[in-house]
Design a protein around this motif. Structure first.
Motif: not given
Length: 388
Positions: A36-41, A326-338
């Motif tokens: 959510l933060m990655f998408i907003q920023l 543990l939470g940041f890594l999948p969030g970071f990777i999925l944000s690439f795809g989004l």
């Protein structure tokens, strides 16, 4: 110090691994908050970058604009005479006027019209840094020939595909026939969903109500040995106050400031980031609070064995930091795809940036640390007397 940290880390990891389902939920929750933060920023950065991309693409050392200018969406013009007056100042080598207005582009397939930003330039003198534009600029010498922005919205039609396959594309702009003679890449922005570049003569034919001596932007090129700040100071002091002298970067900053502070866009994206941050705090707090509550007797036993509150608090903070990783890594990777999906859908320049990744990582650490600090209150209630 390092030996103590080493002894505590396995305990924090074992505490998290005891409830694998709870750990998976926590990781998913933190990843969601990070996404959510990655998408907003990412949206905020992409929209602002797109808004100022044309400004930074201008071939000029200094830019002349109307003092009331705020955005290309509603650009103000000024007298072209002011631009030519700058030629009388030492250090100024050449000037280049630009016309800007919004026209109606017709999709020849659907027959629907859509607003598009039209730039009128001198077909002989380069106005942009883009090689795509400069190598085709001579094509604009003939009336009603244009260059089309292939990164614009698809609603304008399959202009790029047809032109690449056939070498031509004909349509209407402001109800007048125009012919695409080249492509360039700029992209959609706040100001417009796409761009078209024409010669100044064609521009005045497309907008017959416009006065030729009123322009939107004046480009000033300085001599190689000129000092930009010195020349700018002379122009500011010598020219009437009905014009403003800026560098291209300052010109871009005016546009960005309008969308960031003059509208609710900056607040909306900031609020979205804050919501993601708060969601993450709540999720991590619930996980840590539940962990402490379920293992309160164990923590009390450790206290009875001589472990201090600070030691146990360190374990809890380490649990929070492990959750952050543990939470940041999948969030970071999925944000690439989004980001890729978003770019394909909107044509906005949304890409992962190192500074953004660092920013979200710092927010994640703070988020988890705050959650741990709140959950500490429950840990302090662990009393050895309750065990015995």
């Amino acid at each position: 110090m390092f030996s103590k940290l080493f002894r505590k880390t396995p305990l924090a990891w074992r505490q998290l691994m005891k409830e694998k389902t709870r750990l998976a939920v926590a990781v998913a929750g933190i990843a969601f908050a990070d996404i959510l933060m990655f998408i907003q920023l990412g949206f905020e950065s992409a929209l602002f970058d797109a808004a100022v991309k044309p400004h930074r693409n201008l071939q000029a050392d200094l830019v002349l604009i109307n003092p009331q200018f705020q955005t290309l969406f509603s650009v103000k013009n000024f007298s072209r005479e002011r631009l030519y007056q700058t030629l009388g100042y030492e250090g100024v080598q050449s000037v280049n006027p630009i016309y800007i207005s919004t026209g109606q582009w017709r999709n020849p397939e659907t027959r629907l019209e859509r607003a598009i930003l039209v730039w009128g330039v001198d077909p002989v003198q380069p106005a942009f840094k883009s090689p795509e534009i400069n190598q085709n600029q001579e094509q604009l010498k003939q009336l009603y020939q244009v260059l089309f922005d292939q990164a614009g919205r698809p609603e304008y039609g399959a202009v790029a595909d047809i032109f690449k396959n056939t070498g031509k594309f004909d349509t209407e702009l402001n109800s007048k026939a125009v012919f695409v003679k080249g492509l360039f890449t700029d992209g959609a922005s706040f100001a417009a969903d796409g761009n078209v570049i024409t010669s100044d003569s064609t521009f005045l034919q497309l907008f017959p109500q416009r006065q030729p001596d009123r322009i939107e932007v004046g480009l000033i090129t300085l001599k190689p040995d000129a000092e930009p700040e010195k020349v700018r100071s002379q122009l500011v002091n010598g020219l009437p106050k009905d014009v403003r002298v800026l560098t291209p970067e300052e010109f871009a900053k005016v546009e960005r400031t309008y969308w960031e502070a003059g509208t609710g866009i900056g607040f909306i994206f900031g609020l979205g980031t804050a919501v993601g941050f708060i969601v993450g705090i709540v999720i991590v707090y619930q996980i840590l609070y539940s962990d402490v509550s379920d293992h309160l007797p164990e923590y009390a036993t450790l206290k009875a064995m001589g472990y201090t509150d600070n030691y146990l608090l360190g374990v809890l903070i380490q649990e929070a930091l492990l959750l952050a990783i543990l939470g940041f890594l999948p969030g970071f990777i999925l944000s690439f795809g989004l980001y890729q999906v978003t770019y394909a859908a909107t044509m906005l320049p949304i890409f992962m940036k190192m500074e953004r990744a660092i920013q979200v990582w710092i927010l994640t650490v703070i988020m988890c640390s705050v959650s741990g600090a709140i959950a500490i209150r429950k840990l302090r209630s662990a009393d050895p007397a309750d065990v015995f």
